[in-house]
Design an enzyme around this catalytic site. Structure first.
Site, mmCIF file in Angstrom:
data_model
loop_
_atom_site.group_PDB
_atom_site.id
_atom_site.type_symbol
_atom_site.label_atom_id
_atom_site.label_comp_id
_atom_site.label_asym_id
_atom_site.label_seq_id
_atom_site.Cartn_x
_atom_site.Cartn_y
_atom_site.Cartn_z
ATOM 1 N N SER A 20 0.850 -1.187 0.000
ATOM 2 C CA SER A 20 0.000 0.000 0.000
ATOM 3 C C SER A 20 0.887 1.240 0.000
ATOM 4 C CB SER A 20 -0.888 0.011 1.248
ATOM 5 O OG SER A 20 -1.392 1.313 1.451
ATOM 6 N N HIS A 45 -0.578 -1.008 -4.750
ATOM 7 C CA HIS A 45 -1.906 -0.575 -4.303
ATOM 8 C C HIS A 45 -1.849 0.921 -4.002
ATOM 9 C CE1 HIS A 45 -5.779 -1.280 -2.117
ATOM 10 N NE2 HIS A 45 -5.330 -0.349 -1.291
ATOM 11 N N ASP A 47 -3.755 4.145 -2.658
ATOM 12 C CA ASP A 47 -4.881 4.597 -1.841
ATOM 13 C C ASP A 47 -5.171 6.060 -2.123
ATOM 14 O OD1 ASP A 47 -5.657 2.337 -0.075
ATOM 15 O OD2 ASP A 47 -3.540 2.418 0.463
ATOM 16 N N MET A 49 -7.535 9.230 -1.379
ATOM 17 C CA MET A 49 -8.441 9.726 -0.327
ATOM 18 C C MET A 49 -8.752 11.195 -0.562
ATOM 19 S SD MET A 49 -6.580 8.074 2.964
ATOM 20 C CE MET A 49 -6.327 6.301 3.079
ATOM 21 N N HIS A 78 -7.310 2.110 -5.251
ATOM 22 C CA HIS A 78 -8.360 1.984 -4.242
ATOM 23 C C HIS A 78 -8.901 3.381 -3.979
ATOM 24 C CE1 HIS A 78 -9.375 0.925 0.246
ATOM 25 N NE2 HIS A 78 -10.458 1.160 -0.472
ATOM 26 N N MET A 80 -11.008 5.908 -2.262
ATOM 27 C CA MET A 80 -11.813 6.229 -1.075
ATOM 28 C C MET A 80 -12.260 7.669 -1.248
ATOM 29 S SD MET A 80 -9.336 4.289 1.621
ATOM 30 C CE MET A 80 -7.996 4.280 0.440
ATOM 31 N N MET A 149 -12.619 -4.365 3.623
ATOM 32 C CA MET A 149 -11.791 -3.535 4.498
ATOM 33 C C MET A 149 -11.719 -4.184 5.881
ATOM 34 S SD MET A 149 -10.616 -0.993 2.775
ATOM 35 C CE MET A 149 -9.765 -0.283 4.195
ATOM 36 N N GLY A 154 -8.975 5.087 5.697
ATOM 37 C CA GLY A 154 -8.504 6.449 5.956
ATOM 38 C C GLY A 154 -7.048 6.538 6.391
ATOM 39 N N PHE A 155 -6.584 5.509 7.080
ATOM 40 C CA PHE A 155 -5.227 5.586 7.618
ATOM 41 C C PHE A 155 -4.554 4.218 7.586
ATOM 42 C CE2 PHE A 155 -7.864 8.801 9.537
ATOM 43 C CZ PHE A 155 -7.094 9.953 9.381
ATOM 44 N N GLY A 156 -3.246 4.233 7.368
ATOM 45 C CA GLY A 156 -2.467 3.017 7.514
ATOM 46 C C GLY A 156 -2.142 2.788 8.984
ATOM 47 N N GLY A 157 -1.610 1.619 9.278
ATOM 48 C CA GLY A 157 -1.103 1.348 10.611
ATOM 49 C C GLY A 157 -2.141 1.038 11.669
ATOM 50 N N ASP A 184 -7.813 -5.586 3.085
ATOM 51 C CA ASP A 184 -7.004 -4.368 3.178
ATOM 52 C C ASP A 184 -7.122 -3.770 4.581
ATOM 53 O OD1 ASP A 184 -5.750 -1.939 2.858
ATOM 54 O OD2 ASP A 184 -7.043 -1.237 1.231
ATOM 55 N N GLY A 185 -5.980 -3.724 5.269
ATOM 56 C CA GLY A 185 -5.927 -3.084 6.577
ATOM 57 C C GLY A 185 -5.402 -4.020 7.648
ATOM 58 N N SER A 207 1.983 -1.148 6.488
ATOM 59 C CA SER A 207 2.988 -1.127 7.556
ATOM 60 C C SER A 207 3.881 -2.358 7.544
ATOM 61 C CB SER A 207 2.293 -1.049 8.916
ATOM 62 O OG SER A 207 1.339 -0.027 8.909
HETATM 63 C C1 DX5 Z 1 -6.520 2.283 4.591
HETATM 64 C C2 DX5 Z 1 -5.907 1.863 3.294
HETATM 65 C C3 DX5 Z 1 -4.924 0.766 3.406
HETATM 66 C C4 DX5 Z 1 -3.753 1.067 4.308
HETATM 67 C C5 DX5 Z 1 -3.096 -0.213 4.676
HETATM 68 O O1 DX5 Z 1 -7.578 3.138 4.342
HETATM 69 O O2 DX5 Z 1 -6.915 1.432 2.382
HETATM 70 O O3 DX5 Z 1 -4.484 0.340 2.124
HETATM 71 O O4 DX5 Z 1 -2.812 1.923 3.756
HETATM 72 O O5 DX5 Z 1 -2.083 0.041 5.593
HETATM 73 P P1 DX5 Z 1 -1.765 -1.009 6.760
HETATM 74 O O6 DX5 Z 1 -1.348 -2.285 6.087
HETATM 75 O O7 DX5 Z 1 -0.688 -0.356 7.548
HETATM 76 O O8 DX5 Z 1 -3.051 -1.209 7.538
HETATM 77 ZN ZN ZN Z 2 -6.303 0.484 0.403
#
Ligand code: DX5
Ligand code: ZN
Length: 234
Positions: A20, A45, A47, A49, A78, A80, A149, A154-157, A184-185, A207
């Site tokens: 991602s 991938h 993302d 947003m 992806h 969003m 999902m 919205g956020f990684g990690g 994903d996530g 991550s």
């Molecule tokens: C979240 C994204 C994911 C995210 C995944 O909204 O769609 O793709 O970046 O990051 P990790 O693997 O750290 O959850």
């Molecule tokens: Zn994603």
């Protein structure tokens, strides 16, 4: 060969780990992509947003388009965003091979799914943790990818939500053996096996790849765990 066939081919050798790019080092996007090329990554991938559908902003089609010439990897977008149809042409022109948008973002996804397929790309529908898999049922014939999902988008990690495992199982049952089921996530060494067993074959990993200093090793670990865990339907 059409790019959608190429993407489908990648999945003949499932599982696929798609880093991602939300989690990459944006100060060196080209360097990150080159490192992932060297690590054997085949799908990136992206993302996207808009600060409206999700409470965060990332990047748009212009940034993706600028990277298209840097790699042969397939691009999995992806979206969003609140109005994905409005920007479809931009993501097609950016060279995205698969385009996935959210069921929650549109009143009726069918026309957009068909427009993506008409452009010879793979069409995907994503659902948030609060949306039941059953909501995908009327549209599954128009989808190549079902994306579950496993965190709030919205956020990684973020931490993996275990309820996603049953949803992946339901999505695979709905999709049959040919389609791509993506999760994903929060995907990492401790969560990927259950998702693979449930039938996912595209694993988005932010991550668990980018927070390491060896992308090749990180992706190999994930692939090696997921590989033997395939579902009878996937
Ligand atoms: C979240 C994204 C994911 C995210 C995944 O909204 O769609 O793709 O970046 O990051 P990790 O693997 O750290 O959850
Ligand atoms: Zn994603």
């Amino acid at each position: 060969m059409r790019r959608d066939s190429q993407l489908q081919l990648v999945f003949d050798s499932a599982p696929v780990i798609a880093p991602s790019m939300l989690k990459c080092d944006f100060s060196d996007l080209g360097g990150e992509i080159a490192a992932l090329d060297r690590a054997g990554s085949r799908v990136l991938h992206w993302d996207v947003m808009d600060g409206h559908f999700v409470p965060n902003l990332s990047y748009g089609a212009m940034v993706i388009a600028a990277q298209r010439k840097r790699t042969e990897q397939l691009f999995d977008a992806h979206l969003m965003i609140a109005d994905p149809a409005r920007y479809l042409d931009d993501f097609l022109a950016a060279g995205c091979d698969a385009i996935t948008f959210h069921l929650e973002a549109v009143p009726e996804p069918r026309a957009l799914l068909r427009a993506i397929r008409t452009a010879d790309r793979l069409a995907g529908l994503a659902i948030n943790p609060g949306t039941p898999v059953d909501a995908l049922r009327p549209f599954v014939d128009d989808c190549d990818v079902l994306l579950i999902m496993s965190v709030e988008p919205g956020f990684g990690g973020q931490a993996f939500l275990p309820a996603a495992i049953e949803k992946v199982r339901q999505a695979r049952a709905l999709a049959g053996p040919k389609k791509i089921v993506s999760v994903d996530g929060g995907i990492g060494p401790s969560t990927i096996a259950e998702c693979a067993r449930a039938g996912a074959n595209l694993f988005v990993a932010g991550s668990s790849v980018f927070d390491t200093d060896d992308y090749s090793a990180a992706m190999r670990v994930l692939r090696d765990i997921a590989g033997p865990c395939r579902n009878s339907l996937s």
